[in-house]
Design a protein around this motif. Structure first.
Motif, mmCIF file in Angstrom:
data_model
loop_
_atom_site.group_PDB
_atom_site.id
_atom_site.type_symbol
_atom_site.label_atom_id
_atom_site.label_comp_id
_atom_site.label_asym_id
_atom_site.label_seq_id
_atom_site.Cartn_x
_atom_site.Cartn_y
_atom_site.Cartn_z
ATOM 1 N N TYR A 1 -2.550 -0.700 -10.884
ATOM 2 C CA TYR A 1 -2.390 0.780 -11.753
ATOM 3 C C TYR A 1 -1.939 1.903 -11.884
ATOM 4 O O TYR A 1 -1.682 2.208 -10.328
ATOM 5 N N HIS B 1 -1.469 2.965 -7.801
ATOM 6 C CA HIS B 1 -2.868 4.052 -6.934
ATOM 7 C C HIS B 1 -3.568 2.984 -7.173
ATOM 8 O O HIS B 1 -4.999 2.869 -6.360
ATOM 9 N N GLU B 2 -3.777 1.603 -7.708
ATOM 10 C CA GLU B 2 -4.936 0.475 -7.529
ATOM 11 C C GLU B 2 -4.448 -0.758 -7.837
ATOM 12 O O GLU B 2 -3.757 -0.919 -8.431
ATOM 13 N N THR B 3 -4.589 -1.747 -7.208
ATOM 14 C CA THR B 3 -4.799 -3.350 -7.321
ATOM 15 C C THR B 3 -6.221 -3.908 -7.266
ATOM 16 O O THR B 3 -6.880 -3.859 -6.628
ATOM 17 N N VAL B 4 -5.676 -5.373 -8.030
ATOM 18 C CA VAL B 4 -6.441 -6.250 -8.628
ATOM 19 C C VAL B 4 -6.118 -7.629 -8.569
ATOM 20 O O VAL B 4 -5.327 -7.775 -9.370
ATOM 21 N N LYS C 1 -1.511 -0.039 -16.868
ATOM 22 C CA LYS C 1 -0.917 -0.851 -16.634
ATOM 23 C C LYS C 1 -0.868 -2.364 -16.715
ATOM 24 O O LYS C 1 -1.113 -2.423 -17.500
ATOM 25 N N VAL D 1 1.051 -0.932 -0.137
ATOM 26 C CA VAL D 1 0.232 -0.086 0.141
ATOM 27 C C VAL D 1 1.075 1.042 -0.232
ATOM 28 O O VAL D 1 0.096 2.310 -0.850
#
Length: 400
Positions: free
Chosen positions: A180, A39-42, A185, A33
Motif C-alpha cells: 500500500y 504504509h501497509e503490506t499484505v 497498491k 518496516v
C-alpha cells in the motif's frame, strides 16, 4: 535540501542521490518496516494456489513455455513525465527569457541591484532544470519498455530497473507482498540478507491498482501459476492471455499509444483488462481532464519516437532459448482477439484514426475554453480568445 527525481518505488520520488548513483530501489539496505512510502503490506505465498481468475491485464510482451515477459510497472503511464516535463520546460524557458532580459538590461544600465537579482534568479532556474532533465531522462532516449522476464526452466527473473541496470533474481529467493503506497497498491518482490530482514533487492510487478486487493491477487496468481504450475496449469495460463503487446519487436504506433493511454482513464482497471470491451465505462467528468490526456498522449508519442528496443545480454538470451516448435509461443501464434492482429480490417484502422483526430480536436478546444475562462477572470486587459484562434486554424480560416 536539493533533491533529484528518480523513478523508484512506483513513481517519481525525491532522493539525495542522482539516479546514476542510486543502485536500484531506495529500499535496498533497509528493513521492510522502515521503507518510506509503503504504509501497509499484505503477504503473498508463491507456493499457495489462489482460487481466483487469472488476469494478465494486457501486460504480456512475450509468452512461451520457456519464459514469460511482461512490461514494467509504469508502462501504462509512459509519456506522463515527457508531457508534464515539456509543459514545465516551456514555462521555465519563458521565465528564463524574462530573467535574461533583466540581466542584459541591468548590465546596460549599470544597475547592480537588478543584476544581482537576475543572477540569483538565473541560478535558481538552473536548479529547476536539473531535476527536470532527470525526469525527462526516464522516458526519453531510453528503452521502449522495462521488461520483467520470468524463466520457468532456470527459475530466474530478469528485471530491467529504472536506473537502466538489469538485475537477476532467483525465483525461489523472492518474497512477494501487496504494498500500500501513496498513490495506489502494487505487488512487490524482495530479497533479504541472511538476517531475513535487510532488503538486498526489490522490484514491482507490472500491474497496480487502487481499488481491490483481489485484482492484484488475480495478477499475482497469473505469474505464480506460470512459474510453479504443471503442464495443465501452464495451459490455463496460456488460455488466460488474449492480448500480446509486441513492444519488444516494433515501436508503438500512435494508434496503439492512444489505446494504451485510455486504459487507465475509461476502463475499470481492477477487472480483466484482456477484455476492454467489458471494462469500458465513460464518465462525463472525463471531459474535464481531456486537455491533460492530450498532453499525456503527446508525451507518450514523443517518448516512443525517441526510444529504442531493449536487448538482454547474450548470456541471458542463451538461458532463454525457445523451442522453434513450441506450441505455447503466443508471439508466433497470436491469441484470438489480439489487438495487434496483422489482418485487422482496414475499416477498423480508419475508424480508430478518425476517432483519434476528432478526440484530439475536442481536447484542444476544451483546453482553449478553460484558458479563455481563466483569461476572462482577469481584472484588466482585453484577453484574446484562444477558442477563436484555434477555430481560425482548424477551420482553415487562414487560407481565405
Amino acid at each position: 535540501m536539493s533533491g533529484f527525481v528518480v523513478d523508484m518505488e512506483g513513481r517519481f520520488r525525491l532522493t539525495k542521490k542522482p539516479p546514476f548513483l542510486t543502485p536500484g530501489y531506495q529500499a535496498v539496505g533497509q528493513k521492510l518496516v522502515d521503507v518510506k512510502g509503503i504504509h501497509e503490506t499484505v503477504p503473498l505465498d508463491k507456493y499457495k494456489n489462489y482460487d481466483v481468475p487469472l488476469h494478465p491485464q494486457q501486460t504480456v510482451v512475450q509468452f512461451n513455455s520457456t519464459y514469460l515477459e511482461t512490461t514494467g510497472r509504469n508502462e501504462r503511464r509512459r509519456g506522463d513525465a515527457v508531457g508534464w516535463g515539456l509543459c514545465l520546460g516551456f514555462v521555465g524557458l519563458s521565465v528564463s527569457n524574462g530573467i535574461l532580459y533583466l540581466i542584459v538590461k541591468s548590465t546596460t544600465d549599470f544597475d547592480i541591484v537588478s543584476l544581482s537579482i537576475g543572477l540569483i534568479l538565473a541560478f535558481s532556474m538552473t536548479l529547476f532544470f536539473v531535476p527536470l532533465i532527470n525526469v525527462l531522462s526516464t522516458e526519453l532516449f531510453t528503452t521502449r519498455h522495462s521488461p520483467i522476464r520470468f524463466n520457468r526452466k532456470t527459475r530466474k527473473v530478469y528485471v530491467r530497473q529504472y536506473n537502466r541496470k538489469v538485475e537477476v533474481y532467483n525465483w525461489d529467493d523472492l518474497t512477494f507482498f501487496i504494498a500500500y503506497i501513496n498513490e495506489d497498491k502494487d505487488i512487490r518482490a524482495v530479497t533479504f540478507d541472511k538476517d531475513g530482514e535487510t532488503i538486498t533487492g526489490m522490484f514491482a510487478l507490472a500491474f497496480q491498482d487502487e481499488v481491490f486487493d483481489k485484482s492484484l491477487i488475480s495478477y499475482f496468481e497469473f505469474i505464480r501459476r506460470y512459474m510453479e504450475g504443471d503442464d495443465q496449469q501452464l495451459k490455463e495460463v496460456k488460455e488466460a492471455i488474449r492480448y500480446i503487446y509486441p513492444i519488444h519487436e516494433k515501436r508503438e504506433t500512435p494508434l496503439m499509444s492512444f489505446k494504451r493511454l485510455i486504459l487507465n482513464e475509461v476502463h475499470h482497471d481492477h477487472e480483466n483488462m484482456e477484455y476492454p470491451e467489458r471494462t469500458f465505462e465513460f464518465h462525463p467528468v472525463t471531459l474535464v481532464v481531456l486537455p491533460l490526456l492530450a498532453l499525456r498522449y503527446v508525451g507518450r508519442v514523443i517518448s516512443m519516437l525517441t526510444s529504442y528496443r531493449h536487448q538482454f545480454s547474450k548470456a541471458i538470451e542463451a538461458e532463454c532459448q525457445i523451442d522453434p516448435n513450441d506450441p505455447y509461443d503466443l508471439n508466433k501464434h497470436l491469441p484470438e482477439g489480439n489487438l495487434e492482429q496483422n489482418n485487422q480490417p482496414i475499416w477498423k484502422t480508419i475508424v480508430y484514426s478518425v476517432g483519434i483526430i476528432i478526440a484530439t480536436i475536442i481536447m484542444l478546444f476544451i483546453g482553449a475554453f478553460i484558458i479563455d475562462m481563466i483569461g476572462a477572470a482577469r481584472p484588466h486587459g482585453d484577453y484574446p480568445s484562444m477558442v477563436d484562434k484555434l477555430w481560425y486554424v482548424i477551420g482553415l480560416g487562414w487560407l481565405s
